[in-house]
Write an enzyme that holds these catalytic residues in place. Structure first.
Site: not given
Lengths: 514, 231
Positions: A14, A17, A44, A47, A52, A83, A341, A354, A445
């Site tokens: 999950g 990503a 899972s 986990i 963050v 931002k 990751l 991201i 890209y």
């Protein structure tokens, strides 16, 4: 057992990503229609998600809008804020205070009329580069929002991205993907992966849900890289000799005043052996120190972070994590692609994590073939594209270190010739003779646009030494544009609300869709 | 708005209210809120547009009375020019505000800073500790107006849901001065209205929304009246 057509996709893992990719796939495939390609995600239950604070790129606005997520709802549930870029503090040197901004908006398009050579010749006077070409440096310094309550959802008066709580964000994407987009969800641990005779993944075996088969697999299992790395044996290329940070220590800092101002850009402050990020969410700050454990002990690193936070750090818990910078030798192998990751990780200096998840999801959505024979060609295209993007991302991050004049061991080691990718060294050498131009960015890209390089190069004080300045004689035109930028800046400062004030109004009224 | 306070029979016992048929408080307002109930009446005199409230971003239906901020072309030489006076003007300085979100009860508030409010002249708001008959009448009217506003809000909400509002800047061309664009206005998208499927269209009919929709569309011809007044 496998049909020739690709009718089902299984996302393993999950987090941001996994859920972002599953949502994009289901939306694009129209998975609510049972006859279309079905998307399932296994996560899972053991986990925990860790909240963050993270920064995005402006691309996130288009991503959320296309998924049908309400912007006000997103901001409310993810403690999101606007931002408008990154403020780099003390990156040039450690001896006297210095800072510069990497922003999202310029007033004029530099590919039409490039103001940089005129700024370099002094036509904007003493103004820092970012302030000379954009209103956003001062807007961000004043803590102003990039839009007003009367602005349309996802539209800005200034370009913007978000700061968000990644844990809350994954929860929002999860419920949206399941309830609105037709993603099937299984809470289980993957215990084994079964491959067919040709080495394609057939199914995953779970502890509580039996065997789950699919035609295509997306590995979002994080650093572990359960499918691509462990099951398919795709190797990992470390970039530890280029980017030297290997650990991060993070602390969540509550606001002294819950109604107080919120930073309108990410702050990135250079330190002895790395740099500290400081991200303002609506409910707290997320602060972390990315450092090299070969240059500073863990204890000293935590102390550095606590010193940065000041008295407010007393009693707050610090969390330490090890980070392995690098990427998989392939991101797509046979019928499996890794996103997040599990694919690659670089230090979060330019919020690329991201952004590259979104980019990978977009390409997968467009390029997933209908039939199994198409996989080999899609794999080639995807791997070429993302090797390029990761390599450019690494180069861009490394460039920040190369331009620094700091003299601690960590910074000197970062400027060692052996640690510098040849591609970056060549580009920087060419920019001594030729100002940065659109011709340096021929790839559609390109992860970071030309303007990003300009903000960083000229913010850090990069001075091309071998340019023939007579090639840039349009001083009057340039000065008129610099003047216009200042006028627009003054106007916007009067128009735009404080970030906190706008967020409070959004919570109450939302944004109109028109 | 900062001087708006709830009426209090103790604090406001000796206050009096004068009635101003010239509606001087609208002198510098180029947008006046209108309720869906008065679209048909207003449409033959004033353009009706939809604008976003600067504080909330929420749409309001407004009669356009000027061609730039702070200009009210319908207020001239000490009086209201138009044959139609938008209802919102008649309640000033009283406003009925909902006591709680979702509740039914209203509190009557007053703009204490209004020149219509005084202690010498006008009609008394209170008769001892009780509301005067005058105040009762005005309060009822203010509450009725607030309810019409709520209905107008549902009307606008329906327009947004059906994607019937579109942003449109009005091109203003006066004899004197350069042409310019009046921005920030939204109008009903006639093409989108004609594209609606039958079910959605009949839904508008059942909601009683068709007459105000067409009234708002036709009202845009009155932009020319504003231009004439401005010449």
């Amino acid at each position: 057992m496998h049909s020739d057509t690709i009718n089902s996709v299984l996302v393993v893992g999950g987090g941001t990503a996994g859920w972002l990719t599953a949502a994009k796939l289901a939306k694009s495939f129209n998975s609510l229609d049972g006859n279309s390609i079905q998307v399932c995600l296994i996560e899972s239950p053991d986990i925990p998600t860790i909240g963050v604070g993270e920064g995005t790129w402006p691309t996130m606005r288009a991503t959320l809008a296309s998924l049908g997520i309400d912007e006000a709802e997103f901001l409310r549930t993810c403690h999101g804020t606007f931002k408008q870029g990154t403020k780099f503090i003390n990156w040039q040197n450690a001896s006297r205070p210095n800072q510069y901004h990497h922003l999202f908006t310029s007033i004029f398009d530099p590919t039409q009329f490039n103001l940089a050579p005129y700024w370099l010749q002094g036509d904007a006077g003493d103004l820092p580069y970012a302030q000379a070409v954009s209103a956003q440096a001062r807007i961000a310094e004043l803590g102003l929002a990039p839009k007003k309550i009367t602005s349309k959802a996802y539209e800005g008066i200034q370009n913007y991205a978000y700061h968000l709580d990644a844990g809350k964000f994954a929860e929002l994407l999860k419920s949206h993907a399941i309830d609105k987009l037709g993603v099937k969800f299984i809470a289980a641990n993957v215990t084994d992966v079964s491959l067919d005779a040709e080495g394609y993944i057939e199914a995953v075996v779970t502890d509580t849900w039996g065997t789950v088969a699919a035609d295509f697999f997306v590995d979002c299992s994080g650093f572990r890289s359960l499918l691509l790395g462990e099951a398919l044996g795709v190797g990992f290329t470390s970039i530890a000799d280029t980017l030297l940070t290997d650990h991060a220590v993070t602390i969540q800092v509550p606001y002294p005043d819950a109604a107080g101002p919120i930073n309108a850009c990410t702050h990135s402050t250079a330190q002895e052996a790395g740099w500290i990020w400081d991200i303002g969410l609506s409910n707290r700050r997320g602060v972390g120190y990315v450092y090299s454990s070969r240059h500073q002990s863990h204890e000293d690193a935590e102390r550095t972070l606590r010193d940065y936070i000041g008295d407010a750090a007393a009693g707050l818990t610090a969390r330490k994590l090890k980070i392995d910078l690098g990427y998989r030798n392939k991101f797509w192998h046979k019928n499996c692609v890794a996103i997040g990751l599990s694919a690659a990780f670089v230090e979060p200096l330019e919020a690329s994590a991201i952004f590259l998840i979104e980019a990978a999801g977009n390409m997968l959505v467009d390029q997933l073939p209908s039939r199994r024979q198409g996989l080999i060609h899609a794999e080639k295209k995807f791997n070429a594209s993302f090797h390029f993007r990761w390599q450019k991302t690494v180069d861009f991050i490394k460039m920040h270190y190369l331009l620094s004049g700091r003299s601690e061991a960590f910074w000197l080691d970062n400027r060692e010739a052996s640690s510098i990718p040849a591609s970056l060294a060549q580009t920087l050498a060419s920019w001594q003779q030729q100002v940065v131009s659109a011709y340096d960015f021929p790839h559609v890209y390109e992860p970071f646009p030309m303007e990003s390089y300009q903000y960083v190069l000229y913010g850090m004080g990069f001075k091309p030494e071998q340019v023939n300045w007579q090639r840039y004689p349009l001083h009057a035109e340039a000065m008129a544009q610099f003047e216009k930028v200042q006028q627009v800046t003054e106007y916007l400062i009067k128009e735009l609300p404080q970030q906190r004030d706008l967020l409070d109004r959004i919570y109450q009224y939302g944004f109109s869709t028109i | 708005m900062s001087t708006l306070v709830a009426l209090d029979s103790q604090k406001h016992q000796s206050l009096k209210l004068t009635t101003d048929k010239s509606f001087a408080h609208a002198k510098t307002r180029h947008l006046l809120p209108v309720a869906v109930h008065e679209f048909a009446m207003a449409a033959t005199h004033l353009p009706i547009v939809f604008v976003k409230d600067g504080d909330t971003g929420q749409f309001r239906a407004c009669a356009l009375t000027g061609l730039k901020p702070e200009q009210n072309l319908f207020w001239k030489d000490g009086g209201w020019l138009g044959a139609y006076v938008p209802e919102s003007l008649r309640h000033y300085p009283l406003v009925a505000l909902k006591v709680s979100e979702g509740g039914d009860s209203f509190a009557i508030c007053i703009d204490e800073a209004s020149p219509l409010v005084g202690r010498e002249t006008g009609e008394a708001l209170f008769d001892g500790a009780n509301a005067s008959e005058f105040l009762n009448r005005r309060s009822e009217a203010a509450v009725a107006w607030a309810q019409k506003n709520l209905i107008t809000q549902s009307f606008i909400q329906r327009l947004i849901e059906l994607k019937l509002l579109q942003s449109q800047s009005l091109s203003i061309r006066l004899n004197s001065g350069a042409p310019y664009e009046l921005t920030g206005c939204y109008v009903i998208d006639e093409a989108a209205l004609n594209r609606l499927d039958d079910q959605a269209f009949i839904g508008l009919k059942h909601g009683g929304y068709l007459a105000p929709i067409y009234a708002a569309l036709l009202s845009l011809n009155q932009v020319q009246s504003l231009v004439r007044l401005a010449q």
